[in-house]
Enzyme design. Structure first.
Site, PDB file in Angstrom:
ATOM      1  CD  GLU A 131      -2.868   1.004   2.481  1.00  0.00           C
ATOM      2  OE1 GLU A 131      -2.798   0.034   3.253  1.00  0.00           O
ATOM      3  OE2 GLU A 131      -3.781   1.850   2.526  1.00  0.00           O
ATOM      4  CG  ASN A 172      -9.390  -1.734   1.641  1.00  0.00           C
ATOM      5  OD1 ASN A 172      -9.026  -2.891   1.837  1.00  0.00           O
ATOM      6  ND2 ASN A 172      -9.211  -0.775   2.541  1.00  0.00           N
ATOM      7  CD  GLU A 173     -10.072  -2.598   6.271  1.00  0.00           C
ATOM      8  OE1 GLU A 173     -10.069  -1.529   6.894  1.00  0.00           O
ATOM      9  OE2 GLU A 173      -9.383  -3.586   6.611  1.00  0.00           O
ATOM     10  CE1 TYR A 215      -3.156  -6.285   8.889  1.00  0.00           C
ATOM     11  CE2 TYR A 215      -5.426  -5.521   8.780  1.00  0.00           C
ATOM     12  CZ  TYR A 215      -4.168  -5.638   8.209  1.00  0.00           C
ATOM     13  OH  TYR A 215      -3.927  -5.110   6.967  1.00  0.00           O
ATOM     14  CD  GLU A 236      -5.948  -4.761   4.239  1.00  0.00           C
ATOM     15  OE1 GLU A 236      -5.825  -4.403   5.419  1.00  0.00           O
ATOM     16  OE2 GLU A 236      -6.361  -4.022   3.326  1.00  0.00           O
ATOM     17  CD  GLN A 292       0.249  -2.369   3.863  1.00  0.00           C
ATOM     18  OE1 GLN A 292       0.978  -1.684   3.173  1.00  0.00           O
ATOM     19  NE2 GLN A 292      -0.956  -1.932   4.241  1.00  0.00           N
TER      20      GLN A 292
HETATM   21  O1  AHR Z   1      -2.884  -2.667   6.336  1.00  0.00           O
HETATM   22  C1  AHR Z   1      -3.160  -1.460   6.957  1.00  0.00           C
HETATM   23  C2  AHR Z   1      -4.626  -1.076   6.857  1.00  0.00           C
HETATM   24  O2  AHR Z   1      -5.402  -1.999   7.546  1.00  0.00           O
HETATM   25  C3  AHR Z   1      -5.223  -1.076   5.471  1.00  0.00           C
HETATM   26  O3  AHR Z   1      -4.984   0.092   4.781  1.00  0.00           O
HETATM   27  C4  AHR Z   1      -6.678  -1.246   5.756  1.00  0.00           C
HETATM   28  O4  AHR Z   1      -7.356  -1.880   4.704  1.00  0.00           O
HETATM   29  C5  AHR Z   1      -6.716  -2.020   7.059  1.00  0.00           C
HETATM   30  O5  AHR Z   1      -7.550  -1.454   7.971  1.00  0.00           O
END
Ligand code: AHR
Length: 491
Positions: A25, A172-173, A240, A297, A346
């Site tokens: 990103e 995205n999101e 995450y 992600e 990332q």
């Molecule tokens: O990876 C960091 C961020 O995490 C990304 O930009 C977003 O899609 C997610 O919330």
């Protein structure tokens, strides 16, 4: 003695190589410095792409790269990133630190990077602040062979032939930074936007990916599958691993207690339940499993390293991260009938990276080495496997061991096993049905969970040969050390 059973007769699915994908990103030093240094940089590069990182990614057989975000994707206007670099628009990257984005890395540069890496492109389009026309024209610009306003513009900018864009994400999101939409609203928007993501190359249709749920938001999956499944090829999932579970104080990358270590592993294991439950919903609407679950992600997320920009998300990477990577990739392998792509966040200098850079210096992380070991699973056939294991918590959510096994075309079996205990080795008897074992070789990544590579000591953690095993009539016996990821190559 734990029992590990592999059944080569139970051939479940192909382990899609894209499970080993990455995400990059416009955030912190991921694109600029990490992947792209510009043609005039003293750092060795080919057309601006830094050679050491490109070579490292090729070494682990990177199959696919997602770009330009993340949250950045929903404020990215692709036309700002084409044409002569000196005249490209400059903007403020409001989401990630308010820094200047000069758009010197745009569509042509990203496609060049993918060509150098030999990987497929996964582009995420802007739904949040873009328009249907803008998205549609981007696809036309990249993929139309022939005469059209956008194809002509591409040619004017130096690219005669279209590129192959294999994967395209529609937002995205969208439940968060991508527009704070409800699932009902987004499902309608998805249907509208994807209509204009035209397929210009019938032989190579673009694989359209809808924005999926945030972690355990099962209602999002339910609504999207109900309203829009027939218009999508994939549905994304973001999750995450945060040691404390608290976004304000997440914990540090290399300084943590045993308790924090186990919480991290336990939180990483939640991926199993997420994949399982989202898949169950998908199964109801798509029993043929046509639509892929795309975990685009995932990874660990800690407090940033001291003295670095809090919005740059720069974190170190230790053996603990290698275990998270190993166990998560085993989960994806085991669900490869539905999970057909995943992109760790990332790539370089951001979150759970495979490489860190400092000027011309690069260091490969423990996570990198897990991807290297596991690259042997790519495109193999997932085999039925089962391992007995103790649980290290009181609620059954922290297995000491997790495994996956696959077969190559020539019959070689690849097995990866993770031992998450900090203290206990695991004695394992691996038995393989109807398989005369001729030989087993193994590799290991192990160490203290805090061990990491840095710019002064680049080789503290790496892959070592592992010989502590004994062949038996039906397989082999092995003692897997605590805190380790092991790969067996069984012939
Ligand atoms: O990876 C960091 C961020 O995490 C990304 O930009 C977003 O899609 C997610 O919330």
């Amino acid at each position: 003695m734990e029992k590990y059973l592999i059944n080569p007769n139970e051939r479940i699915a192909t382990i899609n190589k894209n499970i080993y994908g990455h995400f990059s990103e416009h955030l912190g030093r991921c694109i600029y410095e990490g992947l792209y240094v510009g043609e005039d940089s003293p750092i060795p590069n080919v057309k601006g792409m830094r050679s050491d990182v490109v070579n490292a990614l090729k070494e682990i057989k990177i199959p696919v790269l997602r770009w330009p975000g993340g949250c950045f994707a929903d404020e990215y206007h692709w036309k700002d990133g084409i044409g002569p670099r000196e005249s490209r628009k400059k903007m403020i990257n409001t989401h990630w630190g308010g820094v200047l984005e000069d758009n010197s890395f745009g569509t042509h540069e990203f496609m060049e990077l993918c060509e150098q890496l030999g990987c497929d492109a996964y582009i995420c389009g802007n739904v949040g602040s873009g328009s249907v026309q803008e998205m549609s024209e981007w696809v036309e610009y990249m993929t139309l062979d022939g005469v059209s306003p956008m194809a002509d513009l591409r040619k004017k900018n130096g690219r005669e032939k279209p590129w192959r864009v294999k994967f395209f994400g529609v937002g995205n999101e969208s439940w968060g930074c991508g527009g704070h939409m409800t699932p009902e609203y987004y499902a309608d928007e998805y249907r509208r936007y994807q209509t204009f993501v035209r397929i210009y190359d019938k032989e190579n249709p673009v694989y359209k990916i809808a924005c999926g749920p945030n972690a355990a938001d099962y209602n999002w999956t339910e609504v999207l599958m109900k309203k829009a499944a027939r218009y999508m090829s994939g549905l994304s999932l973001h999750y995450y691993t945060i040691p404390t579970g608290n976004w304000k104080h997440k914990g540090k990358a290399t300084v943590f207690s045993d308790e924090e270590y186990y919480n991290t592993i336990k939180n990483a294991y939640k991926m199993e339940e997420l994949v399982q439950r989202h898949s169950e919903i998908m199964n109801r609407y798509d029993p043929q499993k046509r639509v892929s679950l795309v975990v685009d992600e995932w990874g660990t997320w800690y407090d940033v390293e001291e003295g670095t920009n809090p919005r740059f998300l720069y974190q170190q990477n230790a053996v603990r991260d290698a275990l998270v990577a190993g166990l998560t990739l085993n989960i994806f392998n085991k669900h490869s009938d539905r999970v057909r792509m995943a992109n760790i966040a990332q790539t370089v200098n951001v979150l759970q990276s495979i490489a860190l850079t400092d000027g011309e210096n690069t260091v490969l992380t423990p996570t990198y080495y897990v991807f290297k070991m596991y690259s042997d699973h790519q495109e193999n056939t997932l085999l039925g496997s089962y391992i007995t294991t103790r649980d290290l918590s009181d609620d059954g959510a922290l297995p000491q061991l997790i495994e996956s096994a696959s077969a190559k075309e020539d019959g070689t079996i690849i097995s990866t096993v993770v031992n998450t205990s900090l203290t206990d080795a695991a004695d394992i008897h691996c038995q393989i049905a109807d398989f005369a074992v001729k030989g087993v070789t193994a590799e290991i990544l192990t160490g203290d969970p805090h061990d990491h590579n840095d710019f002064e000591n680049k080789n503290v953690v790496g892959i070592r040969e592992f010989k502590d095993l004994e062949l038996t009539a039906d397989g082999f016996k092995v003692c897997v050390p605590p805190c380790s990821v092991v790969k067996f190559i069984i012939t």
